[in-house]
Motif scaffolding. Structure first.
Motif, PDB file in Angstrom:
ATOM      1  N   ASN A  10      -0.262   4.005  12.880  1.00 51.87           N
ATOM      2  CA  ASN A  10       0.412   4.430  14.093  1.00 51.87           C
ATOM      3  C   ASN A  10       1.687   3.657  14.363  1.00 51.87           C
ATOM      4  OD1 ASN A  10      -0.541   2.001  15.055  1.00 51.87           O
ATOM      5  ND2 ASN A  10      -1.959   2.900  16.521  1.00 51.87           N
ATOM      6  N   GLN A  11       1.988   2.650  13.596  1.00 49.31           N
ATOM      7  CA  GLN A  11       3.205   1.871  13.783  1.00 49.31           C
ATOM      8  C   GLN A  11       4.252   2.208  12.719  1.00 49.31           C
ATOM      9  OE1 GLN A  11       1.216  -1.917  13.504  1.00 49.31           O
ATOM     10  NE2 GLN A  11       1.374  -2.243  15.699  1.00 49.31           N
ATOM     11  N   GLN A  12       3.995   3.170  11.894  1.00 51.12           N
ATOM     12  CA  GLN A  12       4.879   3.456  10.777  1.00 51.12           C
ATOM     13  C   GLN A  12       5.864   4.582  11.052  1.00 51.12           C
ATOM     14  OE1 GLN A  12       2.380   3.892   7.345  1.00 51.12           O
ATOM     15  NE2 GLN A  12       1.884   1.739   7.286  1.00 51.12           N
ATOM     16  N   GLY A  13       6.060   4.921  12.291  1.00 53.63           N
ATOM     17  CA  GLY A  13       7.088   5.883  12.638  1.00 53.63           C
ATOM     18  C   GLY A  13       6.732   7.340  12.427  1.00 53.63           C
ATOM     19  N   LYS A  14       5.474   7.685  12.436  1.00 59.54           N
ATOM     20  CA  LYS A  14       5.083   9.088  12.304  1.00 59.54           C
ATOM     21  C   LYS A  14       5.532   9.835  13.554  1.00 59.54           C
ATOM     22  CE  LYS A  14       1.904  12.112  10.406  1.00 59.54           C
ATOM     23  NZ  LYS A  14       2.534  13.014   9.506  1.00 59.54           N
ATOM     24  N   THR A  15       6.100  11.013  13.360  1.00 60.67           N
ATOM     25  CA  THR A  15       6.541  11.811  14.491  1.00 60.67           C
ATOM     26  C   THR A  15       5.845  13.169  14.481  1.00 60.67           C
ATOM     27  OG1 THR A  15       8.451  12.672  13.288  1.00 60.67           O
ATOM     28  CG2 THR A  15       8.800  10.709  14.640  1.00 60.67           C
ATOM     29  N   TYR A  16       5.671  13.711  15.683  1.00 60.41           N
ATOM     30  CA  TYR A  16       5.020  14.999  15.861  1.00 60.41           C
ATOM     31  C   TYR A  16       5.851  15.844  16.814  1.00 60.41           C
ATOM     32  CZ  TYR A  16       0.990  12.491  14.023  1.00 60.41           C
ATOM     33  OH  TYR A  16       0.152  11.745  13.235  1.00 60.41           O
ATOM     34  N   LYS A  37       4.976   9.271  23.490  1.00 61.31           N
ATOM     35  CA  LYS A  37       4.125   8.820  22.385  1.00 61.31           C
ATOM     36  C   LYS A  37       2.925   9.748  22.281  1.00 61.31           C
ATOM     37  CE  LYS A  37       5.726   4.178  22.543  1.00 61.31           C
ATOM     38  NZ  LYS A  37       5.608   2.885  23.113  1.00 61.31           N
ATOM     39  N   VAL A  38       2.406   9.899  21.070  1.00 56.23           N
ATOM     40  CA  VAL A  38       1.293  10.818  20.816  1.00 56.23           C
ATOM     41  C   VAL A  38       0.025  10.008  20.561  1.00 56.23           C
ATOM     42  CG1 VAL A  38       0.443  12.687  19.337  1.00 56.23           C
ATOM     43  CG2 VAL A  38       2.902  12.507  19.842  1.00 56.23           C
ATOM     44  N   TYR A  39      -1.030  10.399  21.263  1.00 57.56           N
ATOM     45  CA  TYR A  39      -2.309   9.707  21.165  1.00 57.56           C
ATOM     46  C   TYR A  39      -3.412  10.684  20.800  1.00 57.56           C
ATOM     47  CZ  TYR A  39       0.233   6.204  23.852  1.00 57.56           C
ATOM     48  OH  TYR A  39       1.162   5.290  24.277  1.00 57.56           O
ATOM     49  N   ASP A  40      -4.277  10.271  19.860  1.00 57.18           N
ATOM     50  CA  ASP A  40      -5.482  11.039  19.536  1.00 57.18           C
ATOM     51  C   ASP A  40      -6.626  10.378  20.300  1.00 57.18           C
ATOM     52  OD1 ASP A  40      -7.780  12.184  18.527  1.00 57.18           O
ATOM     53  OD2 ASP A  40      -7.201  11.990  16.425  1.00 57.18           O
ATOM     54  N   VAL A  41      -7.008  10.977  21.410  1.00 57.39           N
ATOM     55  CA  VAL A  41      -8.021  10.387  22.290  1.00 57.39           C
ATOM     56  C   VAL A  41      -9.398  11.026  22.118  1.00 57.39           C
ATOM     57  CG1 VAL A  41      -6.322   9.607  23.981  1.00 57.39           C
ATOM     58  CG2 VAL A  41      -7.351  11.879  24.226  1.00 57.39           C
ATOM     59  N   SER A  73      -5.213   0.981  35.158  1.00 55.67           N
ATOM     60  CA  SER A  73      -5.151  -0.480  35.094  1.00 55.67           C
ATOM     61  C   SER A  73      -4.425  -0.938  33.836  1.00 55.67           C
ATOM     62  CB  SER A  73      -6.570  -1.051  35.074  1.00 55.67           C
ATOM     63  OG  SER A  73      -7.214  -0.697  33.856  1.00 55.67           O
ATOM     64  N   ASP A  74      -4.079  -2.218  33.809  1.00 53.68           N
ATOM     65  CA  ASP A  74      -3.470  -2.799  32.615  1.00 53.68           C
ATOM     66  C   ASP A  74      -4.423  -2.692  31.431  1.00 53.68           C
ATOM     67  OD1 ASP A  74      -1.157  -3.443  33.994  1.00 53.68           O
ATOM     68  OD2 ASP A  74      -1.740  -5.521  34.351  1.00 53.68           O
ATOM     69  N   ASN A  75      -5.723  -2.834  31.706  1.00 56.86           N
ATOM     70  CA  ASN A  75      -6.725  -2.720  30.653  1.00 56.86           C
ATOM     71  C   ASN A  75      -6.729  -1.306  30.056  1.00 56.86           C
ATOM     72  OD1 ASN A  75      -8.926  -3.650  29.031  1.00 56.86           O
ATOM     73  ND2 ASN A  75     -10.292  -2.488  30.374  1.00 56.86           N
ATOM     74  N   ALA A  76      -6.627  -0.290  30.905  1.00 52.78           N
ATOM     75  CA  ALA A  76      -6.598   1.097  30.428  1.00 52.78           C
ATOM     76  C   ALA A  76      -5.352   1.337  29.580  1.00 52.78           C
ATOM     77  CB  ALA A  76      -6.635   2.062  31.606  1.00 52.78           C
ATOM     78  N   ARG A  77      -4.231   0.798  30.028  1.00 56.03           N
ATOM     79  CA  ARG A  77      -2.982   0.945  29.265  1.00 56.03           C
ATOM     80  C   ARG A  77      -3.083   0.245  27.909  1.00 56.03           C
ATOM     81  NH1 ARG A  77       0.970   3.042  32.446  1.00 56.03           N
ATOM     82  NH2 ARG A  77       0.472   3.137  34.642  1.00 56.03           N
ATOM     83  N   SER A  78      -3.734  -0.884  27.901  1.00 55.99           N
ATOM     84  CA  SER A  78      -3.931  -1.617  26.654  1.00 55.99           C
ATOM     85  C   SER A  78      -4.844  -0.839  25.696  1.00 55.99           C
ATOM     86  CB  SER A  78      -4.529  -2.987  26.959  1.00 55.99           C
ATOM     87  OG  SER A  78      -4.751  -3.700  25.787  1.00 55.99           O
ATOM     88  N   MET A  79      -5.915  -0.284  26.243  1.00 58.51           N
ATOM     89  CA  MET A  79      -6.845   0.519  25.435  1.00 58.51           C
ATOM     90  C   MET A  79      -6.144   1.728  24.831  1.00 58.51           C
ATOM     91  SD  MET A  79     -10.307   0.594  27.744  1.00 58.51           S
ATOM     92  CE  MET A  79     -10.981   1.929  26.773  1.00 58.51           C
ATOM     93  N   LEU A  80      -5.251   2.322  25.579  1.00 60.90           N
ATOM     94  CA  LEU A  80      -4.540   3.512  25.124  1.00 60.90           C
ATOM     95  C   LEU A  80      -3.823   3.255  23.802  1.00 60.90           C
ATOM     96  CD1 LEU A  80      -3.694   6.424  25.856  1.00 60.90           C
ATOM     97  CD2 LEU A  80      -1.738   5.434  27.063  1.00 60.90           C
ATOM     98  N   GLN A  81      -3.306   2.051  23.638  1.00 62.50           N
ATOM     99  CA  GLN A  81      -2.548   1.724  22.427  1.00 62.50           C
ATOM    100  C   GLN A  81      -3.377   1.868  21.149  1.00 62.50           C
ATOM    101  OE1 GLN A  81       0.751   1.592  22.747  1.00 62.50           O
ATOM    102  NE2 GLN A  81       0.139   1.970  24.865  1.00 62.50           N
ATOM    103  N   SER A  82      -4.682   1.692  21.257  1.00 65.69           N
ATOM    104  CA  SER A  82      -5.526   1.819  20.063  1.00 65.69           C
ATOM    105  C   SER A  82      -5.665   3.269  19.600  1.00 65.69           C
ATOM    106  CB  SER A  82      -6.900   1.195  20.298  1.00 65.69           C
ATOM    107  OG  SER A  82      -7.600   1.902  21.289  1.00 65.69           O
ATOM    108  N   TYR A  83      -5.238   4.217  20.439  1.00 69.76           N
ATOM    109  CA  TYR A  83      -5.308   5.639  20.089  1.00 69.76           C
ATOM    110  C   TYR A  83      -3.945   6.218  19.704  1.00 69.76           C
ATOM    111  CZ  TYR A  83      -9.893   5.117  22.128  1.00 69.76           C
ATOM    112  OH  TYR A  83     -11.176   4.687  22.394  1.00 69.76           O
ATOM    113  N   LEU A  84      -2.936   5.356  19.679  1.00 70.34           N
ATOM    114  CA  LEU A  84      -1.579   5.788  19.333  1.00 70.34           C
ATOM    115  C   LEU A  84      -1.514   6.239  17.874  1.00 70.34           C
ATOM    116  CD1 LEU A  84       1.458   5.934  20.154  1.00 70.34           C
ATOM    117  CD2 LEU A  84       1.647   3.589  19.305  1.00 70.34           C
TER     118      LEU A  84
END
Length: 101
Positions: A10-16, A37-41, A73-84
């Protein structure tokens, strides 16, 4: 010995495109756009504190406004990054349309 890069997919610049994201709008395959940003949740749906219906309402489209309106919350925003999984690519026409909003 040089340190190995810890880049994840998810950090390698994939675009959708928006049409790519629109294909993922079910409980079995749920993607969201938040702040360009695109997230697979999909895997998070059963864990969402407000229930999966809240997330599925935005499945396959831009959920930025809904995400921000809730005041996560900040925690929710942080968790979101793992689905990027990547960034949203907008065509010139789509960018122009976004600027009008």
């Amino acid at each position: 010995m040089a340190k190995e890069s810890k880049k994840t997919e998810n950090q390698q610049g994939k675009t959708y495109s928006k049409s790519d994201v629109e294909k993922h709008k079910s409980e079995e395959d749920c993607w969201l756009i938040i702040d360009g940003k695109v997230y697979d949740v999909t895997k998070f749906l059963p864990e969402h504190p407000g229930g999966n219906e809240v997330v599925l309402e935005y499945a396959g489209r831009d959920a930025t406004e809904g995400f921000e309106d809730i005041g996560h919350s900040d925690n929710a925003r942080s968790m979101l990054q793992s689905y990027l999984i990547g960034e949203l690519f907008l065509t010139a026409e789509e960018k122009e349309e976004e600027e009008k909003k």
